[in-house]
Scaffold this active site. Structure first.
Site, PDB file in Angstrom:
ATOM      1  N   THR A  97       0.834  -1.204   0.000  1.00 55.80           N
ATOM      2  CA  THR A  97       0.000   0.000   0.000  1.00 55.80           C
ATOM      3  C   THR A  97       0.870   1.255   0.000  1.00 55.80           C
ATOM      4  O   THR A  97       0.574   2.243  -0.685  1.00 55.80           O
ATOM      5  CB  THR A  97      -0.926   0.006   1.228  1.00 55.80           C
ATOM      6  OG1 THR A  97      -1.724  -1.180   1.221  1.00 55.80           O
ATOM      7  CG2 THR A  97      -1.835   1.222   1.231  1.00 55.80           C
ATOM      8  N   GLY A 136      14.832  -1.020   6.185  1.00 60.91           N
ATOM      9  CA  GLY A 136      13.699  -0.225   5.731  1.00 60.91           C
ATOM     10  C   GLY A 136      14.084   0.905   4.797  1.00 60.91           C
ATOM     11  O   GLY A 136      14.615   0.701   3.712  1.00 60.91           O
ATOM     12  N   LYS A 162      19.218 -10.047   8.072  1.00 65.64           N
ATOM     13  CA  LYS A 162      19.787  -8.798   7.544  1.00 65.64           C
ATOM     14  C   LYS A 162      21.314  -8.813   7.624  1.00 65.64           C
ATOM     15  O   LYS A 162      21.991  -8.303   6.714  1.00 65.64           O
ATOM     16  CB  LYS A 162      19.204  -7.617   8.314  1.00 65.64           C
ATOM     17  CG  LYS A 162      17.701  -7.452   8.096  1.00 65.64           C
ATOM     18  CD  LYS A 162      17.088  -6.448   9.055  1.00 65.64           C
ATOM     19  CE  LYS A 162      15.586  -6.343   8.855  1.00 65.64           C
ATOM     20  NZ  LYS A 162      14.954  -5.450   9.850  1.00 65.64           N
TER      21      LYS A 162
END
Length: 431
Positions: free
Chosen positions: A18, A136, A207
């Site tokens: 979204t 992020g 990560k």
């Protein structure tokens, strides 16, 4: 290739999907001057068509049929935001094999199957980009591959999980115990209903595998990373750390040593003067050290709808420019070395430990004798009265020692009647 419209498909329409849709809508007027092309979302793959219809301008873009995407020659880019291993892996491979470029935020997949996916992209001369898979919205993958390519990287480390950083921040600033800080993180939406991947260090471990591979040009997979979580950290540990001028952070560490790569995630004491010590709440930061750049730190939001979407759209724009200039697949897999990954037992660190021992003469001498037997040098000892009768609390900081020797010493010490409990055992970051 003078393409005025570049069509993409979005797989998954959750939080990040979204966010990507929103960011592309906001950027619509700027795309032509920025890129020379317009990126258009032609299809969005969803499970529930009715639920997703409320979030788009034209419900005709929605589909629950993957074949409509992979078999559409007009779709140039596939954006995978489903997460997990399957069906994401199968979808990405099919897209690459069909000659489509791929952008993903899927750290789980890259940490295990990164080589397979990058190899497929190379064979078909397409781009496979994954900036959003680590930290992020913080740019770190592309800087390591491009801006810092002139360095031999010695270390990449940092705070790469916002949930655990929020929890440890609340424990530090408000004196909360772990379970209370976790409950608050869940209430505020920082922690998932099942927080295991975060609090046990698994998310950070994936990560670290990706960062180590990119930074050191040698493949490191998830199973190579040693992992400890934060569930055993107490407010008392944090209080003692503060007394010693340190904070406790869940750190992901990758080092490139002469003996091989070290890759681990664990809660560590870090000097309060270190830049990472001031990274609080849900923020992330990655600290890098290279032979030319020396030290650099990348700081920002490590997750969230729009920060992660920022990284995804950055990759989309990069691919759009490559398509426009007919220079796709410029930078693919950069793992051209085959460096060994060290076992955790062969790494060196300082240690903080908190023990409950018998409160009698000679116990400290017995402890230091055991440590000396295995080559563990004690740098500092603090003794405090404990609540239980005839017991004392002892906090020990060691000098740097090989982990395997330290663990053997602790096994010996733990088996002695004078030691009633080993309450905590944490590594200390730095020399």
């Amino acid at each position: 290739m003078d393409k005025k419209i570049i069509r993409a498909a979005l797989l998954g329409f959750g939080t990040v999907g979204t966010g990507v849709y929103k960011v592309l809508q906001k950027q619509k007027e700027d795309m032509i001057p920025k890129l020379g092309s317009q990126i258009e979302i032609k299809k969005i793959l969803v499970r529930n068509l009715e639920k997703a219809a409320a979030k788009v301008e034209d419900p005709a873009v929605l589909t629950n049929n993957w074949d409509e995407i992979v078999n559409d020659p007009e779709i140039d880019i596939v954006i995978e935001l489903i997460g997990g291993i399957e069906p994401a892996r199968s979808y990405i491979l099919a897209a690459l094999n069909a000659g489509k470029h791929v952008v993903t935020a899927n750290k789980d997949l890259i940490a295990v199957y990164g080589k397979e996916l990058l190899d497929a992209a190379e064979v078909h001369h397409v781009d496979f980009l994954f900036e959003a898979a680590v930290a992020g919205g913080i740019p770190i993958i592309r800087p390591l591959k491009e801006c810092l390519a002139g360095n031999h990287m010695a270390e990449v480390m940092g705070i790469v999980n916002g949930t655990t950083n929020f929890i440890l921040t609340k424990m530090t600033q408000d004196g909360m115990e772990f379970k209370d800080a976790l409950a608050l993180a869940t209430e505020l939406g920082y922690a998932e209903a099942d927080p295991t991947a975060d609090i046990e260090g698994l998310d950070a471990g994936r990560k670290v595998a990706i960062l180590a591979s990119v930074a050191f040009n040698s493949r490191v997979v998830f199973d190579d990373v040693y992992i400890e979580g934060i569930t055993k950290i107490t407010a008392k540990d944090i209080k003692y750390a503060k007394e010693m001028g340190c904070d406790i952070k869940l750190l992901g560490v990758a080092k490139n040593t002469e003996e091989g790569i070290e890759a681990y995630v664990c809660p560590m004491l870090i000097p309060s003067s270190h830049p990472l010590a001031s990274v609080n709440d849900s923020y992330n930061a990655v600290f890098v050290n290279g032979d030319a750049v020396e030290n650099a730190m990348f700081y920002g939001r490590g997750a969230g709808e729009l920060p992660t979407a920022s990284a995804v759209v950055g990759d989309l724009f990069d691919i759009a420019r490559n398509i426009k200039a007919n220079c796709c697949a410029r930078i693919g897999c950069t793992c051209y070395k085959e460096l060994p990954v060290k076992k955790m037992a062969d790494t060196y660190s300082r240690y903080f430990m908190r023990l409950i021992v018998e409160d009698r003469c000679g116990v400290l001498a017995e402890m230091t004798a055991v440590f000396a037997k295995y080559g563990v040098s004690v740098a500092q000892i603090i003794q405090r009265a404990a609540r239980a009768e005839e017991s004392a609390e002892v906090v020990v900081i060691t000098a740097k020692v090989r982990e395997g020797d330290f663990r053997t010493a602790m096994e010996d010490l733990s088996g002695r009647s004078s030691v009633r409990k080993v309450s905590s055992m944490l590594r200390v970051y730095g020399e």
